[in-house]
Structures are given as structure tokens and as C-alpha cells.
Design a protein around this motif. Structure first.
Motif, PDB file in Angstrom:
ATOM      1  N   GLN A  22      18.484  48.002  22.677  1.00 21.11           N
ATOM      2  CA  GLN A  22      19.897  48.121  22.369  1.00 21.11           C
ATOM      3  C   GLN A  22      20.078  48.186  20.860  1.00 21.11           C
ATOM      4  O   GLN A  22      19.324  47.575  20.106  1.00 21.11           O
ATOM      5  CB  GLN A  22      20.677  46.927  22.929  1.00 21.11           C
ATOM      6  CG  GLN A  22      20.695  46.865  24.452  1.00 21.11           C
ATOM      7  CD  GLN A  22      21.408  45.633  24.954  1.00 21.11           C
ATOM      8  OE1 GLN A  22      21.230  44.537  24.425  1.00 21.11           O
ATOM      9  NE2 GLN A  22      22.229  45.812  25.982  1.00 21.11           N
ATOM     10  N   GLN A  31      26.822  45.348  22.772  1.00 15.81           N
ATOM     11  CA  GLN A  31      27.301  45.499  24.143  1.00 15.81           C
ATOM     12  C   GLN A  31      26.910  46.896  24.627  1.00 15.81           C
ATOM     13  O   GLN A  31      27.447  47.889  24.169  1.00 15.81           O
ATOM     14  CB  GLN A  31      28.815  45.317  24.199  1.00 15.81           C
ATOM     15  CG  GLN A  31      29.324  44.027  23.581  1.00 15.81           C
ATOM     16  CD  GLN A  31      28.872  42.810  24.339  1.00 15.81           C
ATOM     17  OE1 GLN A  31      29.148  42.684  25.534  1.00 15.81           O
ATOM     18  NE2 GLN A  31      28.172  41.912  23.651  1.00 15.81           N
ATOM     19  N   GLY A  32      25.967  46.998  25.547  1.00 18.60           N
ATOM     20  CA  GLY A  32      25.475  48.293  25.977  1.00 18.60           C
ATOM     21  C   GLY A  32      24.310  48.736  25.115  1.00 18.60           C
ATOM     22  O   GLY A  32      23.745  47.979  24.314  1.00 18.60           O
ATOM     23  N   VAL A  33      23.949  50.022  25.262  1.00 18.64           N
ATOM     24  CA  VAL A  33      22.776  50.523  24.541  1.00 18.64           C
ATOM     25  C   VAL A  33      23.096  50.809  23.076  1.00 18.64           C
ATOM     26  O   VAL A  33      22.187  50.897  22.251  1.00 18.64           O
ATOM     27  CB  VAL A  33      22.225  51.792  25.230  1.00 18.64           C
ATOM     28  CG1 VAL A  33      21.710  51.467  26.620  1.00 18.64           C
ATOM     29  CG2 VAL A  33      23.279  52.892  25.291  1.00 18.64           C
ATOM     30  N   ASN A  35      26.300  49.940  20.025  1.00 24.49           N
ATOM     31  CA  ASN A  35      27.574  49.261  19.756  1.00 24.49           C
ATOM     32  C   ASN A  35      27.806  49.178  18.248  1.00 24.49           C
ATOM     33  O   ASN A  35      26.991  48.634  17.509  1.00 24.49           O
ATOM     34  CB  ASN A  35      27.539  47.856  20.369  1.00 24.49           C
ATOM     35  CG  ASN A  35      28.857  47.098  20.247  1.00 24.49           C
ATOM     36  OD1 ASN A  35      28.898  45.904  20.494  1.00 24.49           O
ATOM     37  ND2 ASN A  35      29.953  47.760  19.900  1.00 24.49           N
ATOM     38  N   THR A  47      30.690  38.033  25.567  1.00 24.61           N
ATOM     39  CA  THR A  47      31.480  39.260  25.539  1.00 24.61           C
ATOM     40  C   THR A  47      32.608  39.148  24.511  1.00 24.61           C
ATOM     41  O   THR A  47      33.310  38.136  24.485  1.00 24.61           O
ATOM     42  CB  THR A  47      32.099  39.540  26.925  1.00 24.61           C
ATOM     43  OG1 THR A  47      31.045  39.617  27.888  1.00 24.61           O
ATOM     44  CG2 THR A  47      32.896  40.839  26.918  1.00 24.61           C
ATOM     45  N   ALA A  58      31.299  51.806  21.676  1.00 26.19           N
ATOM     46  CA  ALA A  58      30.161  51.386  22.488  1.00 26.19           C
ATOM     47  C   ALA A  58      29.750  52.491  23.454  1.00 26.19           C
ATOM     48  O   ALA A  58      30.586  53.269  23.922  1.00 26.19           O
ATOM     49  CB  ALA A  58      30.500  50.114  23.261  1.00 26.19           C
ATOM     50  N   THR A  60      27.378  52.840  27.039  1.00 28.46           N
ATOM     51  CA  THR A  60      26.712  52.069  28.083  1.00 28.46           C
ATOM     52  C   THR A  60      25.485  52.810  28.592  1.00 28.46           C
ATOM     53  O   THR A  60      25.253  53.989  28.281  1.00 28.46           O
ATOM     54  CB  THR A  60      27.665  51.820  29.260  1.00 28.46           C
ATOM     55  OG1 THR A  60      27.936  53.072  29.916  1.00 28.46           O
ATOM     56  CG2 THR A  60      28.980  51.213  28.782  1.00 28.46           C
ATOM     57  N   ALA A  61      24.717  52.113  29.425  1.00 33.10           N
ATOM     58  CA  ALA A  61      23.520  52.717  30.016  1.00 33.10           C
ATOM     59  C   ALA A  61      23.873  53.868  30.942  1.00 33.10           C
ATOM     60  O   ALA A  61      23.053  54.760  31.191  1.00 33.10           O
ATOM     61  CB  ALA A  61      22.731  51.646  30.771  1.00 33.10           C
ATOM     62  N   THR A  70      34.368  47.893  24.906  1.00 31.31           N
ATOM     63  CA  THR A  70      32.905  47.891  25.043  1.00 31.31           C
ATOM     64  C   THR A  70      32.472  48.045  26.493  1.00 31.31           C
ATOM     65  O   THR A  70      31.287  48.019  26.799  1.00 31.31           O
ATOM     66  CB  THR A  70      32.316  46.583  24.476  1.00 31.31           C
ATOM     67  OG1 THR A  70      32.871  45.467  25.185  1.00 31.31           O
ATOM     68  CG2 THR A  70      32.606  46.460  22.987  1.00 31.31           C
ATOM     69  N   VAL A  71      33.454  48.206  27.403  1.00 37.25           N
ATOM     70  CA  VAL A  71      33.140  48.381  28.823  1.00 37.25           C
ATOM     71  C   VAL A  71      33.830  49.645  29.344  1.00 37.25           C
ATOM     72  O   VAL A  71      34.714  49.584  30.217  1.00 37.25           O
ATOM     73  CB  VAL A  71      33.548  47.138  29.642  1.00 37.25           C
ATOM     74  CG1 VAL A  71      32.570  46.006  29.410  1.00 37.25           C
ATOM     75  CG2 VAL A  71      34.974  46.686  29.295  1.00 37.25           C
TER      76      VAL A  71
END
Length: 270
Positions: A22, A31-33, A35, A47, A58, A60-61, A70-71
């Protein structure tokens, strides 16, 4: 060579922190791969809060990218006040380009063109100069051109030749309303009958309007004739009003009124 290696290590340790594949920029808790914590306010563990995520970018995978979150739940997920600005966007076509809408979850979707949605687009034509002795030379079944001016035309692809009072239509479904107001003070003139030959595909369709009125001076009469129709591309229609079969008014005396004599055209779909 040593200086280059030291500088490279400085970039890695000073600006980017790698943890289990990450990448975090200005955060040791990515947060995730990937950020970026622009304000460098994310916590060392756990979080980030909504306020802390507001300045983050961010990935994510799953390959989703979040801005202000971040989500991210979509391939591009933007969270913020007035989150999107597109500058320099070109002009599209209201007849062929699809419309974009946003659903209750903020997802951008395509709902088709204006034509496919049957949202009416209007055009308005108006008689600016009263026509004295209108239809004087016409018997029953005869018609005369009404020289109107275009007041508004918001129908893409529609054109108007004011010299001939001729409308050229793009293909579609239309509602056309002919509104007229007149006086006819000839003796014995108590029933006025008029018709409009509306365009219909490759031909026309005749619609009559007949009404009784008082005889003599200032014998006002008027009416509205409405028709729904379909026409092919480049269909032409000359605005005319004709003398019907059922009236008893003829000869001199009819005055077709200015301003209150109009044609309203609504394109209501493909």
C-alpha cells in the motif's frame, strides 16, 4: 552515485510510506492501495473520519478511485460540496445527444434524448398585420396564405420561410394549433366556417371549425383548430386558412385580426 541513492531513499522515506504493497502520501495509515492525505490529518491507525477523508484521494484494490472519500463505491466516486466542474464543454445536439441525470444515490445516468422523452419543444408564429377582405376571392374549399412572423422557435431542425409562410419540419410527432380572430360585417353573415389543412406524413389532413355569430357591424368571430400529427424529415407546410362548406359568409367584409391570429407548434416526440 551515492548522492543519487541517498536522494532516492529520501523520497521513499520522506514523502511516501510503503506498507504491505500500500502507498500512502503524507500518511502512515494508507486506506486502500493508494492514499493521498492532502491535509496530513488522518489518524495513525483506524479509519479517518468524514472530515479527515474530505481532503483525501484514495484508490481501492477493486480499482475504484475516491476523491473526498477513502471508501469509493464506484470507479470514480467524488464526495464534496459542488463536487464536479467541467470547463470548456462543447455544445451538443438536443435531438441526438442523450441527457444526463443524477439518481437519488448520486449516480450519473443516461435517460435518452429530448425527443425520446417526449418533452414538448415550442414554436410560435403570429400575424402581425391585419388582413382586410381575407378569403374574399375564395369560395368553399378555397384557402389563402396567412403571412405570419416567427415569434419563437425552439424546435431543433425546424426552419421558417417568412416570404412564403412555410415551415420545414424535422421528423417527429407534433401538435399544431391554429388560433384565429376575425370580423365579418356582411349582410346575412351569421355562420363562419373555416378549415386548416394540417401536414400529415406525405399528405395533409383537413380539419374544420364552424361557429355562429351575430350579423352586422363588428360581428366578431374566432376559433381554435388543433391537430396532432406525424411528419417525415423536411416536410413543408404553408400556413393557410380556408373557407369551409358550412358557412354563409362570403365576399368583402372579413378582417383577419393581427396579433390574436397565431399558430402554435409543439414537437412532442420522435
Amino acid at each position: 552515485m551515492k548522492r543519487k541513492l541517498i536522494y532516492f531513499l529520501f523520497l521513499l522515506t520522506g514523502n511516501c510510506i510503503f506498507m504491505h504493497a500500500q502507498v500512502g502520501i503524507q500518511t502512515s495509515n494508507p486506506q486502500g492501495v493508494f492514499n493521498i492525505d492532502a491535509a496530513k490529518d488522518n489518524p495513525a491507525t483506524g479509519t479517518p473520519s468524514s472530515a479527515q477523508q474530505a481532503n483525501d484521494v484514495a484508490v481501492t484494490a477493486a480499482g475504484n478511485m475516491g476523491i473526498g472519500t477513502t471508501v469509493p463505491t464506484n470507479k470514480l466516486h467524488v464526495n464534496g460540496t459542488d463536487p464536479l466542474r467541467l470547463q470548456g464543454v462543447g455544445t451538443g445536439s438536443s435531438s441526438t445527444d442523450p441527457l444526463l441525470v443524477i439518481d437519488g444515490n448520486g449516480i450519473v445516468k443516461n435517460i435518452g434524448t429530448l425527443g425520446s422523452l417526449s418533452i414538448p419543444s415550442p414554436a410560435v408564429f403570429r400575424l402581425e398585420t391585419a388582413q382586410s377582405n381575407f378569403l374574399q376571392s375564395q369560395g368553399a374549399g378555397g384557402s389563402q396564405v396567412v403571412p405570419m412572423s416567427v415569434i419563437k422557435n425552439s424546435i431543433p431542425g425546424m426552419s421558417y420561410n417568412a416570404a412564403t409562410s412555410t415551415i420545414t419540419f424535422p421528423a417527429g410527432t407534433y401538435q399544431i394549433t391554429f388560433v384565429y380572430e376575425a370580423t365579418h360585417n356582411a349582410t346575412g353573415c351569421t355562420i363562419s366556417s373555416y378549415f386548416v389543412d394540417f401536414p400529415l406524413n406525405a399528405t395533409t389532413s383537413r380539419i374544420h371549425n364552424t361557429a355562429s355569430h351575430s350579423e352586422g357591424t363588428l360581428s366578431n368571430h374566432g376559433g381554435t383548430i388543433t391537430y396532432a400529427t406525424t411528419v417525415p424529415a423536411n416536410k413543408t407546410w404553408t400556413i393557410s386558412l380556408g373557407r369551409g362548406q358550412s358557412g354563409n359568409c362570403s365576399g368583402a367584409g372579413m378582417l383577419l385580426s393581427a396579433t390574436s391570429t397565431q399558430v402554435l407548434v409543439f414537437r412532442i416526440g420522435d
